[in-house]
Write a protein that holds these residues in place. Structure first.
Motif, PDB file in Angstrom:
ATOM      1  N   ALA A 434       0.814  -1.214   0.000  1.00  0.00           N
ATOM      2  CA  ALA A 434       0.000   0.000   0.000  1.00  0.00           C
ATOM      3  C   ALA A 434       0.847   1.263   0.000  1.00  0.00           C
ATOM      4  O   ALA A 434       0.478   2.270  -0.621  1.00  0.00           O
ATOM      5  CB  ALA A 434      -0.943   0.002   1.195  1.00  0.00           C
ATOM      6  N   TYR A 581      -5.083  -6.516  -1.738  1.00  0.00           N
ATOM      7  CA  TYR A 581      -5.575  -5.951  -2.989  1.00  0.00           C
ATOM      8  C   TYR A 581      -6.552  -4.817  -2.678  1.00  0.00           C
ATOM      9  O   TYR A 581      -7.088  -4.723  -1.576  1.00  0.00           O
ATOM     10  CB  TYR A 581      -6.230  -7.022  -3.859  1.00  0.00           C
ATOM     11  CG  TYR A 581      -5.237  -8.040  -4.368  1.00  0.00           C
ATOM     12  CD1 TYR A 581      -4.590  -7.853  -5.589  1.00  0.00           C
ATOM     13  CD2 TYR A 581      -4.921  -9.163  -3.615  1.00  0.00           C
ATOM     14  CE1 TYR A 581      -3.657  -8.777  -6.043  1.00  0.00           C
ATOM     15  CE2 TYR A 581      -3.986 -10.094  -4.066  1.00  0.00           C
ATOM     16  CZ  TYR A 581      -3.359  -9.894  -5.284  1.00  0.00           C
ATOM     17  OH  TYR A 581      -2.436 -10.799  -5.722  1.00  0.00           O
ATOM     18  N   LYS A 582      -6.769  -3.971  -3.687  1.00  0.00           N
ATOM     19  CA  LYS A 582      -7.527  -2.756  -3.431  1.00  0.00           C
ATOM     20  C   LYS A 582      -8.464  -2.453  -4.580  1.00  0.00           C
ATOM     21  O   LYS A 582      -8.356  -3.022  -5.670  1.00  0.00           O
ATOM     22  CB  LYS A 582      -6.575  -1.571  -3.249  1.00  0.00           C
ATOM     23  CG  LYS A 582      -5.784  -1.196  -4.496  1.00  0.00           C
ATOM     24  CD  LYS A 582      -4.833  -0.044  -4.245  1.00  0.00           C
ATOM     25  CE  LYS A 582      -3.982   0.267  -5.482  1.00  0.00           C
ATOM     26  NZ  LYS A 582      -4.732   0.848  -6.585  1.00  0.00           N
ATOM     27  N   LYS A 583      -9.376  -1.513  -4.307  1.00  0.00           N
ATOM     28  CA  LYS A 583     -10.204  -0.935  -5.358  1.00  0.00           C
ATOM     29  C   LYS A 583     -10.190   0.565  -5.171  1.00  0.00           C
ATOM     30  O   LYS A 583     -10.360   1.067  -4.059  1.00  0.00           O
ATOM     31  CB  LYS A 583     -11.630  -1.468  -5.313  1.00  0.00           C
ATOM     32  CG  LYS A 583     -12.478  -0.978  -6.486  1.00  0.00           C
ATOM     33  CD  LYS A 583     -13.773  -1.755  -6.647  1.00  0.00           C
ATOM     34  CE  LYS A 583     -14.525  -1.283  -7.900  1.00  0.00           C
ATOM     35  NZ  LYS A 583     -15.787  -2.039  -8.087  1.00  0.00           N
ATOM     36  N   ASP A 584      -9.965   1.287  -6.271  1.00  0.00           N
ATOM     37  CA  ASP A 584      -9.888   2.745  -6.244  1.00  0.00           C
ATOM     38  C   ASP A 584     -11.188   3.360  -6.724  1.00  0.00           C
ATOM     39  O   ASP A 584     -11.784   2.893  -7.713  1.00  0.00           O
ATOM     40  CB  ASP A 584      -8.749   3.241  -7.141  1.00  0.00           C
ATOM     41  CG  ASP A 584      -7.380   2.840  -6.634  1.00  0.00           C
ATOM     42  OD1 ASP A 584      -7.091   3.127  -5.462  1.00  0.00           O
ATOM     43  OD2 ASP A 584      -6.604   2.240  -7.406  1.00  0.00           O
ATOM     44  N   SER A 634      -4.831   6.482   6.781  1.00  0.00           N
ATOM     45  CA  SER A 634      -5.150   5.073   6.987  1.00  0.00           C
ATOM     46  C   SER A 634      -6.203   4.972   8.074  1.00  0.00           C
ATOM     47  O   SER A 634      -6.224   5.782   9.004  1.00  0.00           O
ATOM     48  CB  SER A 634      -3.916   4.237   7.368  1.00  0.00           C
ATOM     49  OG  SER A 634      -3.433   4.610   8.646  1.00  0.00           O
ATOM     50  N   THR A 678      -9.349   4.898  -1.643  1.00  0.00           N
ATOM     51  CA  THR A 678      -8.871   3.533  -1.842  1.00  0.00           C
ATOM     52  C   THR A 678      -9.422   2.643  -0.738  1.00  0.00           C
ATOM     53  O   THR A 678      -9.316   2.965   0.451  1.00  0.00           O
ATOM     54  CB  THR A 678      -7.334   3.475  -1.824  1.00  0.00           C
ATOM     55  OG1 THR A 678      -6.827   4.292  -2.875  1.00  0.00           O
ATOM     56  CG2 THR A 678      -6.846   2.051  -2.013  1.00  0.00           C
ATOM     57  N   GLU A 680      -8.892  -1.078   0.633  1.00  0.00           N
ATOM     58  CA  GLU A 680      -7.983  -2.217   0.563  1.00  0.00           C
ATOM     59  C   GLU A 680      -8.373  -3.243   1.615  1.00  0.00           C
ATOM     60  O   GLU A 680      -8.691  -2.885   2.755  1.00  0.00           O
ATOM     61  CB  GLU A 680      -6.546  -1.768   0.811  1.00  0.00           C
ATOM     62  CG  GLU A 680      -5.529  -2.911   0.755  1.00  0.00           C
ATOM     63  CD  GLU A 680      -4.182  -2.519   1.357  1.00  0.00           C
ATOM     64  OE1 GLU A 680      -3.175  -2.678   0.664  1.00  0.00           O
ATOM     65  OE2 GLU A 680      -4.157  -2.068   2.514  1.00  0.00           O
ATOM     66  N   ASN A 681      -8.375  -4.500   1.231  1.00  0.00           N
ATOM     67  CA  ASN A 681      -8.427  -5.548   2.236  1.00  0.00           C
ATOM     68  C   ASN A 681      -7.041  -5.591   2.869  1.00  0.00           C
ATOM     69  O   ASN A 681      -6.053  -5.874   2.192  1.00  0.00           O
ATOM     70  CB  ASN A 681      -8.787  -6.902   1.615  1.00  0.00           C
ATOM     71  CG  ASN A 681      -8.949  -8.008   2.650  1.00  0.00           C
ATOM     72  OD1 ASN A 681      -8.676  -7.816   3.837  1.00  0.00           O
ATOM     73  ND2 ASN A 681      -9.400  -9.173   2.197  1.00  0.00           N
ATOM     74  N   ASP A 682      -6.971  -5.231   4.139  1.00  0.00           N
ATOM     75  CA  ASP A 682      -5.682  -5.111   4.814  1.00  0.00           C
ATOM     76  C   ASP A 682      -4.797  -6.319   4.487  1.00  0.00           C
ATOM     77  O   ASP A 682      -5.243  -7.460   4.526  1.00  0.00           O
ATOM     78  CB  ASP A 682      -5.908  -5.017   6.327  1.00  0.00           C
ATOM     79  CG  ASP A 682      -4.633  -4.677   7.070  1.00  0.00           C
ATOM     80  OD1 ASP A 682      -3.764  -5.568   7.196  1.00  0.00           O
ATOM     81  OD2 ASP A 682      -4.496  -3.539   7.523  1.00  0.00           O
TER      82      ASP A 682
END
Length: 820
Positions: A434, A581-584, A634, A678, A680-682
């Motif tokens: 991240a 993984y993430k989504k913006d 965060s 953003t 994100e699944n930590d």
């Protein structure tokens, strides 16, 4: 209300009976010092060449002298140098490859220097920092100074330097081992050709290199101290009490050491658990021990240290970084060193990606045959956060990835719990972390170029008390030297075979050979994860060796990076997002945007895992680009959370923890441009998570009590004049907007200077409206106010930049005043 021309200004001065200050602190100017105004009242003075940050520093610090960067029109510095010396100042750098110099001058002589016709602009020489993190407590903290780090120590362990003759026998023992960079990023295939980076020379611009550390003994052929330690007891580029950062980087690039441990050692057990067990070392003369190699990507490359950061690890000025790059170029062109690589694990913000002074110097280095490798930065995960010099067109810009074995080994070692690494890192392929800064550049160029391991890398960590120390560190700082080492391998092969390859060829080969990481895009990872052997094959198959990087396009505009439109409310579901993984969600906001709301709710939340790690990580970034500018930098959401952003701050509620923000320091307003959220699944979660999100954007029509507009030039101080407030006013908000804001590229920067007037005296309102915010806004609450004095400064305008990318042109502005 009109802009004051000279007669109007004179009438106002006589009416109120005061001398209007243009500056505060050490520099006060009365009306008698004004130069004649134009017909529109626009006043051009030497003081307009001085940046507001420099004014602020002088007035706040009370120092007798100040360090500055002086940008010039030509490289004929004679008159400026003579002037500085005669006033008791000191010129620290005269640049050869870009036009400008750096100096330490008396604070009360800044305007005198600005009066020289060759001076274009004078800036405060501001610091930049290494792009690294250390592990402290339960989060990653930026390396500034004096923070805790995780050192490796094992009872009975031996630390050895591997000679050239020992390296190949060691390889036969551990070539299937995955706990080291050369295996993970496939340097072994290149090594099989006999290429270990020998004859390649890499200049490391950093905190210095401790040349006697066992990992790099014999590799460092020279160095120079260009830091602020020069002239003090800490002067020296090869000292164990220098900050560890540069030596850590050097070990990743060209290390050739090993540690010998017993099978009972926790590090041995962690490596054996997740990779191949470290082999028994009796065949190289150490019976009863097991060998853990600490080999860099190019273990026989040579190193040259350029120390720019002081021994504390504090920042180095941008002028010092530019001077260090120029020194590295001169090593090659003038001093007889065959410099092949400049490795820079550092960076900072820029308003003009690819075209600022630092990036220009990088491109010049490339043009003379030096491959420049630079860190992307640690300002992710928002898009458009890569800083200079990583924004340079010809630089190889490096993102940071977490490798499964490295990461799991560290967690086991850190917590002392065998197997916890599996729980805290479930992916079996590398992941972009991240913190790694994301592309593209503001003008839409693809950055970063490539990714490499930059999380929990074990390397050299010298200290005064433990000169041969080792420690784990993370950051794009750690990924950058891995790529520099891969370039050294390519360069060694190319020079040995007479291929005639260029820095651009190496860059193309690295990108062609990179391994794509599913789940990330090119703005996360560039071309993919480094594979040095694949890069060598790509170089051998290159049909057009000797390529030169294409010039930057002469026309450019800000790339539209939005992926959603928020008209009122926007809703979405994220299903089975894997850890790491993430989504913006990127959307455009306008000057009328007054509220941004973000809501998230986990779907089918399960009981927390045994180590309390299943959560979403939320980041909300402003419209600013190229640096860290988060309303929410965060926040962990365990079940549901709601975040609200306004011009006056942020708030949150729900099952939320670990919320960090630097809003209190920088007071980011809602600026027109692209807001980046953003989800994100930590990366420490144990499995996939799903959620529902909602984004709500509200606008409030602007209804100021007064507004006006106009045009301002680069380096112009526009004296707007006195605005009389209605009787009984206790609070006033002044806002300055302009056309080329964060929604456009390049963005201009105007500054708003305000004094409030109580009928007898003027009081400077501070530099809260002389920032990188667009719009600039300040609210003054003073019950005795009867008026405010307003000045607008054209600090950095790029509507018509000069041939070397210097600011130039005009900017359209709008001023709004609201009072209560």
């Amino acid at each position: 209300m009109e802009i004051f021309n000279l007669p109007q200004l004179n009438k106002t001065l006589n009416k109120y009976g005061f001398a209007v200050p243009l500056l505060v602190g050490l520099l006060i100017f009365s009306y008698s010092m004004f130069v004649p105004a134009t017909s529109t009242g626009k006043v051009l003075l030497p003081v307009t060449k001085i940046s507001p940050a420099l004014f602020d520093h002088i007035s706040a610090s009370g120092l007798e002298s100040v360090n500055v960067i002086i940008e010039t029109y030509t490289s004929d510095y004679e008159s400026i140098v003579s002037q500085i010396v005669n006033m008791g100042g000191e010129v620290t750098y005269q640049y050869k490859y870009v036009t400008g110099l750096a100096a330490k001058i008396p604070a009360d002589k800044v305007v005198t220097v600005a009066s020289d016709p060759n001076v274009k602009q004078i800036y405060l020489d501001q610091p930049r920092y290494p792009s690294a993190f250390i592990w402290s407590g339960n989060e990653l903290d930026p390396v500034i100074a004096n923070e805790e780090e995780i050192e490796f120590s094992a009872e009975g362990a031996l630390k050895i330097t591997l000679t050239e003759e020992q390296i190949e026998p060691v390889l036969t023992l551990v070539e299937t081992q995955t706990y080291w960079n050369p295996v993970a990023m496939n340097a072994l295939g290149v090594w099989a050709t006999g290429d270990f980076g020998q004859s390649s020379l890499a200049v490391v611009i950093d905190t210095g290199i401790y040349a006697d550390h066992f990992m790099i003994s014999g590799s460092v052929i020279g160095g120079i101290d260009m830091s602020t330690d020069v002239g003090t007891e800490y002067e020296g580029w090869s000292r164990p009490d220098n900050h560890w950062h540069g030596t850590h980087v050097a070990g990743i690039l060209a290390g050739h050491g090993a540690i010998l441990v017993h099978s009972s050692d926790p590090l041995y057990q962690a490596i054996a658990r997740y990779g191949a067990p470290p082999p028994e070392a009796s065949s190289i003369g150490y019976p009863g021990y097991h060998i853990i190699p600490l080999l860099g990507m190019a273990p026989q490359a040579q190193l040259y240290a350029v120390k720019v950061f002081p021994h504390t690890g504090a920042g180095a000025s941008e002028s010092r970084i530019i001077a260090a790059i120029e020194y590295s170029i001169s090593l090659k062109l003038e001093m007889g060193y065959d410099v092949d690589i400049i490795s820079m694990s550092l960076g900072g913000p820029t308003l003009f990606d690819g075209r600022d002074l630092e990036d220009q110097t990088v491109d010049y280095a490339t043009s003379v045959g030096i491959t420049v490798v630079a860190a992307a930065g640690n300002d992710g995960p928002a898009l458009m956060t890569i800083g200079s010099p990583g924004t340079a067109e010809t630089a190889i810009t490096v993102a940071a990835a977490a490798h499964p074995v490295n990461t799991r080994v560290f967690w086991d070692y850190y917590y002392g719990k065998p197997g916890i690494g599996y729980q805290l890192f479930v992916s079996d392929i590398p992941q972009i972390h991240a913190f790694s800064s994301r592309g593209p550049t503001s003008d839409g160029r693809g950055k970063p170029d490539i990714a490499a391991t930059g999380v929990f890398v074990l390397s050299a960590f010298p200290t005064a008390s433990s000169p041969q120390g080792l420690a784990f560190a993370s950051g794009t700082s750690m990924a950058t030297p891995a790529v520099s080492g891969a370039v050294a391998l390519l360069d060694t092969y190319a020079e040995a075979t007479g291929m005639g390859a260029s820095p651009e060829d190496y860059k193309q080969a690295l990108k062609t050979g990179a391994v794509w990481l599913d789940g990330y895009n090119n703005y996360d990872q560039g071309a993919g994860y480094l594979n040095a052997y694949n890069a060598l094959i790509a170089l051998l198959e290159d049909p057009s060796l000797g390529d030169v990087a294409p010039p930057l396009p002469s026309e450019y505009e800000l790339l539209d990076i939005s992926n959603i439109q928020v008209d009122g409310k926007y809703r979405d579901e994220i299903k089975n997002l894997l850890p790491g993984y993430k989504k913006d969600y990127i959307f455009k906001v306008t000057p009328e945007t007054s509220l941004i709301e973000f809501e998230i709710e986990r779907m089918h939340p399960k009981k927390r895992d045994p180590y309390d790690g299943n959560s979403f990580e939320i980041y909300i970034h402003t419209a600013k680009r190229t640096y860290y500018s988060y309303w929410i930098e965060s926040a962990n959401v365990w079940k549901e959370g709601e975040f609200k952003i306004t011009d006056d701050g942020y708030s949150y509620e729900g099952t939320v923890s670990g919320v960090y923000s630097d809003w209190e320091v920088y007071r980011y307003t809602i600026e027109p441009g692209y807001v980046k959220i953003t989800v994100e699944n930590d990366w420490t979660s144990s499995g996939p998570l799903s959620c529902k999100i909602e984004i709500n954007v509200k606008t409030t029509p602007l209804t100021p009590d007064f507004s006006d507009s106009g045009v301002i030039q680069q380096d112009e101080m526009l004296v707007y004049g006195l605005y009389e407030l209605p009787a009984g006013t206790t609070s006033v908000t002044v806002e300055l907007t302009w056309e080329n804001n964060w929604a456009k590229y390049p963005s201009s920067d105007l500054d708003l200077l305000i004094w409030w007037y109580d009928g007898a005296e003027f009081h400077f309102a501070g530099y809260a409206a002389a920032t990188l915010n667009i719009p600039e806004r300040i609210t003054i609450s003073e019950p005795t106010m009867v008026g405010i004095w307003i000045q607008i400064y054209g600090y950095a305008i790029y509507t018509s930049p000069g041939p070397n990318g210097e600011p130039g042109g005009t900017e359209s502005w709008t001023l709004s005043i609201t009072h209560q």
